[in-house]
Scaffold this motif. Structure first.
Motif, short mmCIF file in Angstrom:
data_model
loop_
_atom_site.label_atom_id
_atom_site.label_comp_id
_atom_site.label_asym_id
_atom_site.label_seq_id
_atom_site.Cartn_x
_atom_site.Cartn_y
_atom_site.Cartn_z
N ILE A 267 29.02 27.99 61.05
CA ILE A 267 28.58 29.00 62.01
C ILE A 267 29.43 30.26 61.86
N SER A 268 28.80 31.39 62.10
CA SER A 268 29.55 32.65 62.02
C SER A 268 28.70 33.77 62.57
N HIS A 269 29.34 34.89 62.78
CA HIS A 269 28.60 36.10 63.08
C HIS A 269 28.00 36.56 61.74
N PRO A 270 26.80 37.19 61.75
CA PRO A 270 26.24 37.64 60.48
C PRO A 270 27.25 38.47 59.69
N ASP A 271 27.25 38.25 58.37
CA ASP A 271 28.08 39.03 57.43
C ASP A 271 29.52 38.53 57.30
N ALA A 272 29.89 37.51 58.03
CA ALA A 272 31.27 37.02 57.90
C ALA A 272 31.47 36.27 56.58
N GLY A 273 30.34 35.80 56.00
CA GLY A 273 30.46 35.15 54.69
C GLY A 273 29.96 33.72 54.65
N LYS A 274 29.08 33.36 55.58
CA LYS A 274 28.56 32.00 55.64
C LYS A 274 27.80 31.63 54.36
N THR A 275 26.91 32.53 53.93
CA THR A 275 26.11 32.24 52.74
C THR A 275 27.00 32.11 51.51
N THR A 276 27.96 33.01 51.40
CA THR A 276 28.87 32.98 50.24
C THR A 276 29.67 31.69 50.23
N LEU A 277 30.16 31.29 51.38
CA LEU A 277 30.95 30.06 51.46
C LEU A 277 30.08 28.84 51.10
N ASN B 281 19.73 33.88 54.19
CA ASN B 281 18.54 33.84 55.05
C ASN B 281 18.67 34.85 56.18
N LYS B 282 19.40 35.90 55.88
CA LYS B 282 19.56 36.93 56.91
C LYS B 282 18.26 37.71 57.09
N ILE B 283 17.97 38.07 58.31
CA ILE B 283 16.89 39.01 58.55
C ILE B 283 17.51 40.38 58.34
N ILE C 222 39.18 31.56 57.80
CA ILE C 222 39.30 33.01 57.92
C ILE C 222 39.08 33.61 56.53
N ASN C 223 38.03 34.41 56.44
CA ASN C 223 37.50 34.84 55.14
C ASN C 223 37.84 36.30 54.81
N LYS C 224 37.66 36.63 53.56
CA LYS C 224 37.81 38.00 53.03
C LYS C 224 39.27 38.46 52.99
N LEU C 225 40.16 37.53 52.65
CA LEU C 225 41.59 37.87 52.59
C LEU C 225 41.89 38.86 51.46
N ASP C 226 40.92 39.04 50.56
CA ASP C 226 41.11 40.02 49.49
C ASP C 226 40.99 41.44 50.04
N ARG C 227 40.56 41.56 51.28
CA ARG C 227 40.44 42.88 51.92
C ARG C 227 41.53 43.06 52.94
N GLU C 228 41.77 44.32 53.29
CA GLU C 228 42.72 44.58 54.38
C GLU C 228 42.12 44.03 55.67
N GLY D 208 41.24 32.29 53.23
CA GLY D 208 40.78 32.38 51.85
C GLY D 208 39.82 33.52 51.63
N SER D 209 39.19 33.48 50.49
CA SER D 209 38.18 34.49 50.17
C SER D 209 37.02 33.79 49.49
N ALA D 210 35.94 33.65 50.24
CA ALA D 210 34.79 32.91 49.72
C ALA D 210 34.26 33.59 48.46
N LEU D 211 34.18 34.90 48.50
CA LEU D 211 33.62 35.65 47.36
C LEU D 211 34.39 35.34 46.08
N ASN D 212 35.69 35.23 46.20
CA ASN D 212 36.53 34.96 45.04
C ASN D 212 36.77 33.47 44.81
#
Ligand code: G4P
Length: 529
Positions: A16-26, A46-48, A138-144, A254-258
């Protein structure tokens, strides 16, 4: 493998997450670990998309994707993992709530820069109410992003969780060097390459080891030592029993994208996350290890092809073994049914299966027999609890615009409500129908689908309703109750199950009514016993 081993190796959970937090990527990265997909980009979001409100092709496209990603299963280190997809869009929150009745645990994804967002708060609250075990990623650690300790505070305060960091970041964004995996006592270095090959990490049982300084530099090493010391002083140590009871929540960074920190999350997850849990029915607690099959419908998906109006009912298996071509009792209908082509889900494919075990989801083709919440058993008369309806947020009268198509409209509405698209209330006074939805988007979806799948045309009319309040108990001999019914007659309706509902026009009315008729109990959730 015997039944107990099959049960023990299953992990059924939702992300579960707010949209764009990285659920699909994870999700996608988890599937890569299971070897269920070969390359990144295979799982469609599956985002609208924003602005899609009137783009019905988009809605149809989404329905296609959401059937494909409803259940994603894979095997990892001999564990059978079932991920149940939950729509992130807030207009479909009710769908997510229902799916949460079928999971045994949850992973919550939070964007390091945005912190705790609205949708996460709501969903976590539902999980907390049910004591569902949760792990936070906690995602997107590659970003500030926010400072890790501040973020842990925010998670505790806004989500009401008791966190235990099981990994910790070394730097962040531009300076992100990697994570120290507290759970596995290993250092994982970040290379910043999206195709990063996942390494096992370097084992560091003794953090005083000077090699740590050599690898990440003196400054980072001493900061990490201080931070880890602080963690051991401030946060409780991990306790599996407390996690399983929903009393504390491990946190990973971590960083799901990476694909970074994901393996650490998954390895810990398969170790600690619960196997299929017992479930309460109206008569007793049903244990997953019981030999007799039982299960319940938590989701219904209409066929994409409007010419064939069959649907797929998603059944979570609670106990025993579900077998193809075997007679089971549909408890509500009191009817024996057997299924010749039950679907199991694997990665993004579905295939016919002979047997499924507790924790698994089977998709049953249905021509209109199933409603959300229905129970299937080998003959026992009982119904699983815990699929409540929440009060909708938006309400409108629904009118028939084509008198020749009244039957089609009634049938269409009936079936769409069974699917859980919205809730229908019928006013006691004049039988007018009011549709209640969680988001405004559903009104358009309903209108579109009524026309394209049922050939019925409806229009909407505003109605001033703030909340649907289920009324209990319906005590005819209570004077206050009689008075309430007389005074509020115009606002009383029945839901689809015939339960009495008070359609209050404002928060003030709800408050006044509660004060005036204290013995008449109002509930904002349909299941309150
Ligand atoms: P959702 O399902 O929770 O809605 O989120 P999704 O995975 O679609 O991710 C939302 C956006 O965040 C995507 O970018 C995705 O690439 C990005 N993202 C996910 N994880 C990370 C991460 O660890 N680091 C960084 N920097 N970004 C991440 P997008 O541009 O919206 O989509 P796309 O064009 O990349 O698909």
């Amino acid at each position: 493998m015997n039944l107990l081993q099959e049960i023990d190796r299953r992990r059924t959970f939702g992300i579960i997450s707010h949209p764009d937090a990285g659920k699909t990527t994870l999700t996608e990265k988890l599937l890569l670990f299971g070897g269920a997909i070969q390359e990144a980009g295979a799982v469609k979001s599956n985002k609208i998309k924003k602005g899609a409100t009137s783009d019905f092709m988009e809605i149809e496209r989404q329905r296609g994707i959401s059937v494909a990603t409803s259940v994603l299963a894979f095997i990892y280190k001999d564990k059978k993992i079932n991920i149940l997809d939950t729509p992130g869009h807030k207009d479909f929150a009710e769908d997510t709530f229902r799916t949460l009745t079928a999971v045994d645990s949850v992973i919550v994804v939070i964007d390091v820069a945005k912190g705790v967002e609205e949708q996460t708060e709501k969903l976590v609250e539902v999980c907390r109410m049910r004591n569902i075990p949760m792990i936070v990623f906690i995602n997107k650690l590659d970003r500030e992003g926010k400072d890790a300790f501040d973020l842990l505070d925010e998670v505790e305060q806004k989500l009401g969780l008791t966190v235990v960091p099981l990994s910790f970041p070394i730097g962040m964004g531009y300076d992100f060097k990697g994570i120290y995996n507290i759970w596995g006592k290993k250092l994982n270095l970040f290379s910043g390459d999206t195709k990063q090959t996942v390494s096992e990490g370097i084992e560091f049982t003794d953090l005083e080891d000077p090699e740590l300084d050599e690898i990440i530099g003196n400054k980072a090493a001493s900061t990490l030592r201080e931070e880890l010391e602080l963690i051991s002083e401030v946060y409780p140590s991990f306790d599996k029993e407390a996690y399983l009871k929903g009393e504390l929540q491990p946190v990973f960074f971590g960083s799901a994208l990476n694909n970074f920190g994901v393996k650490e999350l998954l390895d810990c997850f398969i170790d600690i996350a619960p196997s299929p849990q017992p479930k309460m029915s109206d008569t007793r607690l049903v244990d997953s290890r019981e030999k007799q099959f039982s299960g319940f419908v938590f989701k219904i998906h209409a066929n994409m092809d409007p010419k064939h109006r069959d649907r797929l009912a998603f059944v979570k298996i609670v106990s025993g073994v579900f077998k193809r071509n075997t007679n089971y009792l549909h408890v509500k209908l009191g009817k024996k049914m057997k299924f010749s082509s039950p679907n199991a889900f694997f990665a993004e494919k579905k295939e016919i299966v002979e047997e499924s075990f507790p924790g698994d989801i089977v998709g049953l083709h249905d021509t209109g027999n199933f409603k959300i919440g229905d129970t299937l058993t080998e003959g026992e008369i009982m119904e699983f609890k815990g699929i409540p309806s929440f009060s909708p947020e938006h309400f409108r009268y629904v009118n028939n615009s084509d008198p020749m198509k009244a039957k089609q409209l009634a049938k269409g509405l009936d079936q769409l409500m069974d699917e859980g698209v919205a809730q229908l209330f019928t006013l006691d006074l004049n039988n007018r129908k009011v549709i209640g939805t969680v988001g405004a988007l559903q009104f358009e979806v309903i209108q579109y689908r009524l026309e394209h799948e049922y050939g019925a045309i409806c229009s909407y009319e505003n109605v001033n309703v703030h909340k649907a309040c289920w009324v209990a108990p319906e005590d005819q001999h209570n004077d206050q109750f009689k008075e309430f019914k007389r005074v509020k007659q115009r606002y009383l309706a029945r839901d689809k199950k015939g339960r009495l509902v008070f359609l209050a026009d404002s928060a003030f009315t709800v408050q006044m009514t509660q004060e005036k008729y204290p013995t008449v109990k109002l509930h904002f959730v349909s299941e309150f016993k």
